[in-house]
Design a protein around this motif. Structure first.
Motif, PDB file in Angstrom:
ATOM      1  N   ASP A 141      60.763 116.773  28.970  1.00  0.00           N
ATOM      2  CA  ASP A 141      61.304 116.235  30.222  1.00  0.00           C
ATOM      3  C   ASP A 141      62.746 115.768  30.050  1.00  0.00           C
ATOM      4  OD1 ASP A 141      58.872 116.598  31.498  1.00  0.00           O
ATOM      5  OD2 ASP A 141      58.190 114.544  31.154  1.00  0.00           O
ATOM      6  N   ILE A 142      63.099 115.379  28.832  1.00  0.00           N
ATOM      7  CA  ILE A 142      64.435 114.839  28.570  1.00  0.00           C
ATOM      8  C   ILE A 142      65.432 115.988  28.517  1.00  0.00           C
ATOM      9  CG2 ILE A 142      65.839 113.477  26.977  1.00  0.00           C
ATOM     10  CD1 ILE A 142      63.240 112.302  25.867  1.00  0.00           C
ATOM     11  N   PRO A 143      66.508 115.922  29.279  1.00  0.00           N
ATOM     12  CA  PRO A 143      67.527 116.978  29.196  1.00  0.00           C
ATOM     13  C   PRO A 143      68.007 117.150  27.756  1.00  0.00           C
ATOM     14  CG  PRO A 143      67.950 115.556  31.075  1.00  0.00           C
ATOM     15  CD  PRO A 143      66.845 114.903  30.293  1.00  0.00           C
ATOM     16  N   LYS A 144      68.270 118.381  27.360  1.00  0.00           N
ATOM     17  CA  LYS A 144      68.609 118.682  25.967  1.00  0.00           C
ATOM     18  C   LYS A 144      69.767 117.842  25.446  1.00  0.00           C
ATOM     19  CE  LYS A 144      66.899 123.449  25.947  1.00  0.00           C
ATOM     20  NZ  LYS A 144      67.251 124.886  25.774  1.00  0.00           N
ATOM     21  N   GLU A 145      70.753 117.575  26.302  1.00  0.00           N
ATOM     22  CA  GLU A 145      71.932 116.842  25.839  1.00  0.00           C
ATOM     23  C   GLU A 145      71.636 115.369  25.546  1.00  0.00           C
ATOM     24  OE1 GLU A 145      72.478 117.277  30.406  1.00  0.00           O
ATOM     25  OE2 GLU A 145      71.531 118.353  28.733  1.00  0.00           O
ATOM     26  N   TYR A 146      70.437 114.899  25.912  1.00  0.00           N
ATOM     27  CA  TYR A 146      70.078 113.499  25.667  1.00  0.00           C
ATOM     28  C   TYR A 146      68.992 113.333  24.604  1.00  0.00           C
ATOM     29  CZ  TYR A 146      72.758 112.366  29.848  1.00  0.00           C
ATOM     30  OH  TYR A 146      73.770 112.218  30.761  1.00  0.00           O
ATOM     31  N   ARG A 147      68.451 114.433  24.123  1.00  0.00           N
ATOM     32  CA  ARG A 147      67.331 114.320  23.179  1.00  0.00           C
ATOM     33  C   ARG A 147      67.756 113.745  21.836  1.00  0.00           C
ATOM     34  NH1 ARG A 147      64.384 120.120  24.436  1.00  0.00           N
ATOM     35  NH2 ARG A 147      64.045 119.702  26.664  1.00  0.00           N
ATOM     36  N   GLU A 148      68.967 114.059  21.387  1.00  0.00           N
ATOM     37  CA  GLU A 148      69.441 113.509  20.117  1.00  0.00           C
ATOM     38  C   GLU A 148      69.477 111.985  20.181  1.00  0.00           C
ATOM     39  OE1 GLU A 148      73.247 113.808  17.020  1.00  0.00           O
ATOM     40  OE2 GLU A 148      73.301 114.858  18.946  1.00  0.00           O
ATOM     41  N   GLN A 149      69.924 111.449  21.312  1.00  0.00           N
ATOM     42  CA  GLN A 149      69.915 110.000  21.498  1.00  0.00           C
ATOM     43  C   GLN A 149      68.496 109.455  21.383  1.00  0.00           C
ATOM     44  OE1 GLN A 149      71.875 108.389  24.994  1.00  0.00           O
ATOM     45  NE2 GLN A 149      73.258 110.146  25.117  1.00  0.00           N
ATOM     46  N   PHE A 150      67.587 110.085  22.094  1.00  0.00           N
ATOM     47  CA  PHE A 150      66.202 109.614  22.121  1.00  0.00           C
ATOM     48  C   PHE A 150      65.600 109.596  20.721  1.00  0.00           C
ATOM     49  CE2 PHE A 150      61.631 110.513  22.436  1.00  0.00           C
ATOM     50  CZ  PHE A 150      61.218 109.419  23.183  1.00  0.00           C
ATOM     51  N   PHE A 151      65.766 110.689  19.984  1.00  0.00           N
ATOM     52  CA  PHE A 151      65.179 110.773  18.645  1.00  0.00           C
ATOM     53  C   PHE A 151      65.797 109.752  17.694  1.00  0.00           C
ATOM     54  CE2 PHE A 151      64.195 115.377  19.786  1.00  0.00           C
ATOM     55  CZ  PHE A 151      62.854 115.113  20.003  1.00  0.00           C
ATOM     56  N   ALA A 152      67.092 109.479  17.844  1.00  0.00           N
ATOM     57  CA  ALA A 152      67.746 108.490  16.986  1.00  0.00           C
ATOM     58  C   ALA A 152      67.179 107.096  17.238  1.00  0.00           C
ATOM     59  CB  ALA A 152      69.257 108.503  17.225  1.00  0.00           C
ATOM     60  N   PHE A 153      66.988 106.747  18.499  1.00  0.00           N
ATOM     61  CA  PHE A 153      66.441 105.427  18.820  1.00  0.00           C
ATOM     62  C   PHE A 153      64.986 105.299  18.363  1.00  0.00           C
ATOM     63  CE2 PHE A 153      69.895 105.216  22.118  1.00  0.00           C
ATOM     64  CZ  PHE A 153      70.495 104.067  21.634  1.00  0.00           C
ATOM     65  N   VAL A 154      64.217 106.371  18.495  1.00  0.00           N
ATOM     66  CA  VAL A 154      62.830 106.359  18.022  1.00  0.00           C
ATOM     67  C   VAL A 154      62.800 106.181  16.503  1.00  0.00           C
ATOM     68  CG1 VAL A 154      60.752 107.763  17.710  1.00  0.00           C
ATOM     69  CG2 VAL A 154      61.885 107.695  19.933  1.00  0.00           C
ATOM     70  N   GLU A 155      63.705 106.866  15.807  1.00  0.00           N
ATOM     71  CA  GLU A 155      63.774 106.750  14.346  1.00  0.00           C
ATOM     72  C   GLU A 155      64.073 105.312  13.927  1.00  0.00           C
ATOM     73  OE1 GLU A 155      66.627 108.272  10.651  1.00  0.00           O
ATOM     74  OE2 GLU A 155      66.656 109.351  12.564  1.00  0.00           O
TER      75      GLU A 155
END
Length: 205
Positions: A141-155
């Motif tokens: 659901d997350i636009p591709k350009e925002y997924r790196e942000q999401f994964f970094a915060f989850v990490e």
């Protein structure tokens, strides 16, 4: 709505920004300002981390002008995209009335705000943001350009969670803060006109 938290994109002091907001708001809201922290040396980072109960953004600037952004809390840090600072503009009648963090950056901030994990008072906000970012409950659901942000915060959230589960300073600080957050007198001290008493722990100015 009781307060107004503002992120200022500078590693300099942000007290002047808070004072300006305070004058403009005229007591309607209690303003707080957060800046970007300078990355610092490994030793200084370790020493500062001993007193931190909440997460902050740290900006690392190289001599050649290169810039890297990190989220750090209690000795755990993760590099996050600089794009997470890019504002989303709120417009009314064709005019920009304010800037806000993008929803993924907002979600990440709530995930990594406290050494205790997601605060109880933030759970509803977090759920609302998750519904915006992932309406179907899927990463896709997350636009591709925002997924790196999401994964970094989850990490980063996972690093702090693992540290919290071990016997050590992070676990002790998390237990202490969780206990304080259940006590009315401590919550009141950390809010409103008494914010200054807890600035060492919250990073607010």
């Amino acid at each position: 709505m009781r307060d107004l938290d503002t992120l200022v994109h500078t590693t300099d002091t942000v007290t002047a920004y808070r004072d300006e907001m305070e004058d403009a708001l005229g007591g309607l809201l209690v303003p707080s300002a957060f800046g970007l922290k300078p990355y610092g040396t490994p030793l200084m980072n370790t020493l500062k981390g001993l007193s931190h109960f909440t997460g902050d953004r740290y900006l690392k600037e190289g001599n050649g002008g290169e810039r890297e952004l990190y989220w750090r809390l209690a000795g755990s840090e993760t590099k996050i995209p600089l794009e997470s600072l890019d504002p989303w503009r709120i417009e009314q009648d064709g005019e920009t009335v304010c800037n806000i963090l993008g929803p993924v950056a907002q979600l990440g901030a709530y995930m990594n705000r406290s050494i205790t994990g997601v605060r109880k008072k933030d759970e509803r906000k977090l759920t609302g943001l998750e519904n915006v970012v992932m309406p179907n409950g899927k990463i896709s659901d997350i636009p591709k350009e925002y997924r790196e942000q999401f994964f970094a915060f989850v990490e980063q959230a996972e690093k702090v969670k693992q540290a919290r589960q071990k016997l050590g300073l992070t676990a002790l600080k998390a237990h202490l803060l969780a206990d304080l957050e259940t006590r009315d007198w401590a919550v009141k001290l950390a809010q409103g006109e008494h914010d200054g008493l807890f600035r060492l722990f919250t990073g607010k100015q």
